[in-house]
Design a protein around this motif. Structure first.
Motif, mmCIF file in Angstrom:
data_model
loop_
_atom_site.group_PDB
_atom_site.id
_atom_site.type_symbol
_atom_site.label_atom_id
_atom_site.label_comp_id
_atom_site.label_asym_id
_atom_site.label_seq_id
_atom_site.Cartn_x
_atom_site.Cartn_y
_atom_site.Cartn_z
ATOM 1 N N UNK A 125 0.824 -1.214 0.000
ATOM 2 C CA UNK A 125 0.000 0.000 0.000
ATOM 3 C C UNK A 125 0.855 1.259 0.000
ATOM 4 N N UNK A 126 1.747 1.420 0.990
ATOM 5 C CA UNK A 126 2.532 2.662 1.032
ATOM 6 C C UNK A 126 3.805 2.596 0.186
ATOM 7 N N UNK A 127 4.278 1.405 -0.145
ATOM 8 C CA UNK A 127 5.401 1.247 -1.066
ATOM 9 C C UNK A 127 6.746 1.735 -0.566
ATOM 10 N N UNK A 128 6.991 1.602 0.731
ATOM 11 C CA UNK A 128 8.311 1.979 1.268
ATOM 12 C C UNK A 128 9.002 0.738 1.826
ATOM 13 N N UNK A 129 10.320 0.818 1.883
ATOM 14 C CA UNK A 129 11.120 -0.297 2.350
ATOM 15 C C UNK A 129 10.907 -0.603 3.823
ATOM 16 N N UNK A 130 10.927 -1.893 4.133
ATOM 17 C CA UNK A 130 10.749 -2.339 5.516
ATOM 18 C C UNK A 130 11.954 -1.995 6.382
ATOM 19 N N UNK A 131 13.171 -2.191 5.859
ATOM 20 C CA UNK A 131 14.342 -1.989 6.723
ATOM 21 C C UNK A 131 14.547 -0.529 7.127
ATOM 22 N N UNK A 132 14.290 0.468 6.266
ATOM 23 C CA UNK A 132 14.397 1.849 6.750
ATOM 24 C C UNK A 132 13.374 2.161 7.859
ATOM 25 N N UNK A 133 12.168 1.577 7.723
ATOM 26 C CA UNK A 133 11.149 1.771 8.760
ATOM 27 C C UNK A 133 11.601 1.146 10.081
ATOM 28 N N UNK A 134 12.117 -0.078 10.009
ATOM 29 C CA UNK A 134 12.610 -0.724 11.227
ATOM 30 C C UNK A 134 13.790 0.048 11.826
ATOM 31 N N UNK A 135 14.648 0.546 10.958
ATOM 32 C CA UNK A 135 15.817 1.302 11.407
ATOM 33 C C UNK A 135 15.411 2.500 12.263
ATOM 34 N N UNK A 136 14.424 3.255 11.788
ATOM 35 C CA UNK A 136 14.056 4.484 12.497
ATOM 36 C C UNK A 136 13.115 4.239 13.668
ATOM 37 N N UNK A 137 12.708 2.999 13.884
ATOM 38 C CA UNK A 137 11.907 2.703 15.070
ATOM 39 C C UNK A 137 12.707 1.924 16.116
ATOM 40 N N UNK A 138 13.618 1.078 15.674
ATOM 41 C CA UNK A 138 14.376 0.257 16.624
ATOM 42 C C UNK A 138 15.620 0.958 17.178
ATOM 43 N N UNK A 139 16.340 1.669 16.335
ATOM 44 C CA UNK A 139 17.590 2.288 16.801
ATOM 45 C C UNK A 139 17.351 3.378 17.853
ATOM 46 N N UNK A 140 16.338 4.245 17.708
ATOM 47 C CA UNK A 140 16.105 5.207 18.794
ATOM 48 C C UNK A 140 15.803 4.532 20.137
ATOM 49 N N UNK A 141 15.043 3.443 20.091
ATOM 50 C CA UNK A 141 14.744 2.704 21.325
ATOM 51 C C UNK A 141 16.030 2.105 21.902
ATOM 52 N N UNK A 142 16.854 1.514 21.038
ATOM 53 C CA UNK A 142 18.123 0.927 21.499
ATOM 54 C C UNK A 142 19.030 1.997 22.096
ATOM 55 N N UNK A 143 19.099 3.159 21.480
ATOM 56 C CA UNK A 143 19.949 4.240 21.992
ATOM 57 C C UNK A 143 19.445 4.744 23.336
ATOM 58 N N UNK A 144 18.133 4.809 23.481
ATOM 59 C CA UNK A 144 17.559 5.214 24.766
ATOM 60 C C UNK A 144 17.871 4.175 25.837
ATOM 61 N N UNK A 145 17.766 2.901 25.481
ATOM 62 C CA UNK A 145 18.090 1.834 26.440
ATOM 63 C C UNK A 145 19.559 1.868 26.845
ATOM 64 N N UNK A 146 20.458 2.099 25.881
ATOM 65 C CA UNK A 146 21.882 2.218 26.212
ATOM 66 C C UNK A 146 22.106 3.361 27.193
ATOM 67 N N UNK A 147 21.448 4.487 26.965
ATOM 68 C CA UNK A 147 21.589 5.641 27.858
ATOM 69 C C UNK A 147 21.092 5.304 29.247
ATOM 70 N N UNK A 148 19.978 4.603 29.322
ATOM 71 C CA UNK A 148 19.415 4.207 30.601
ATOM 72 C C UNK A 148 20.362 3.272 31.351
ATOM 73 N N UNK A 149 20.971 2.334 30.615
ATOM 74 C CA UNK A 149 21.925 1.414 31.244
ATOM 75 C C UNK A 149 23.123 2.177 31.805
#
Length: 154
Positions: A125-149
């Motif tokens: 439907x939207x025609x965008x790549x899956x990996x860029x979407x995952x990149x911009x949703x998972x990496x911010x969470x991972x960076x926040x978790x690293x900061x918390x640790x």
């Protein structure tokens, strides 16, 4: 020599952006074969990925960081351990990250033809790549978790 309150606040901030840079760079290099110039020599591919990370990805991370600043009304939210239990810290990064990824991919692929997908899994439907979407949703969470640790183990 004891740390000043400002330097203690800067540590999670530095971890957030440094981990984001490293993770985005690795992600960019790993997903390159999914694009049509993905078979270019490694050095030119790495340089393209480095530039994409240093400019676009880090601008998106700054946008996400500042969005959470607005939610918490606190520039130093990464240093406040209570911000990690606030659902907005996590939810807004995923929502805004997804919106940034989708809008940028739509523009880059379908409007200005900045790049072309080769074997990229594409969202229907939207025609965008899956990996860029995952990149911009998972990496911010991972960076926040690293900061918390880092904050918890200082």
């Amino acid at each position: 020599m004891p740390h000043s309150p400002t330097s203690n606040r800067l540590i999670p901030l530095a971890v957030y952006f440094a981990s984001a840079f490293i993770l985005h760079l690795i992600w960019e290099v790993m997903q390159m074969p999914l694009f049509e110039s993905g078979d270019a020599p490694f050095l030119s591919t790495f340089w393209m990925c480095f530039k994409a990370t240093a400019t676009g990805d880090m601008l998106f991370m700054l946008t996400l960081f500042l969005t959470v600043v607005i939610i918490h009304k606190d520039l130093w939210w990464l240093s406040d351990s209570t911000s990690y239990s606030h659902p907005g810290t996590w939810i807004i990064q995923v929502i805004v990250g997804a919106l940034l990824a989708v809008s940028f991919e739509l523009w880059a692929v379908h409007v200005v033809n900045r790049w072309v997908y080769a074997s990229m899994p594409v969202l229907p439907i939207i025609g965008v790549g899956l990996t860029p979407l995952l990149q911009m949703t998972l990496i911010p969470i991972a960076s926040t978790l690293f900061s918390w640790k880092i904050l918890k183990h200082e």
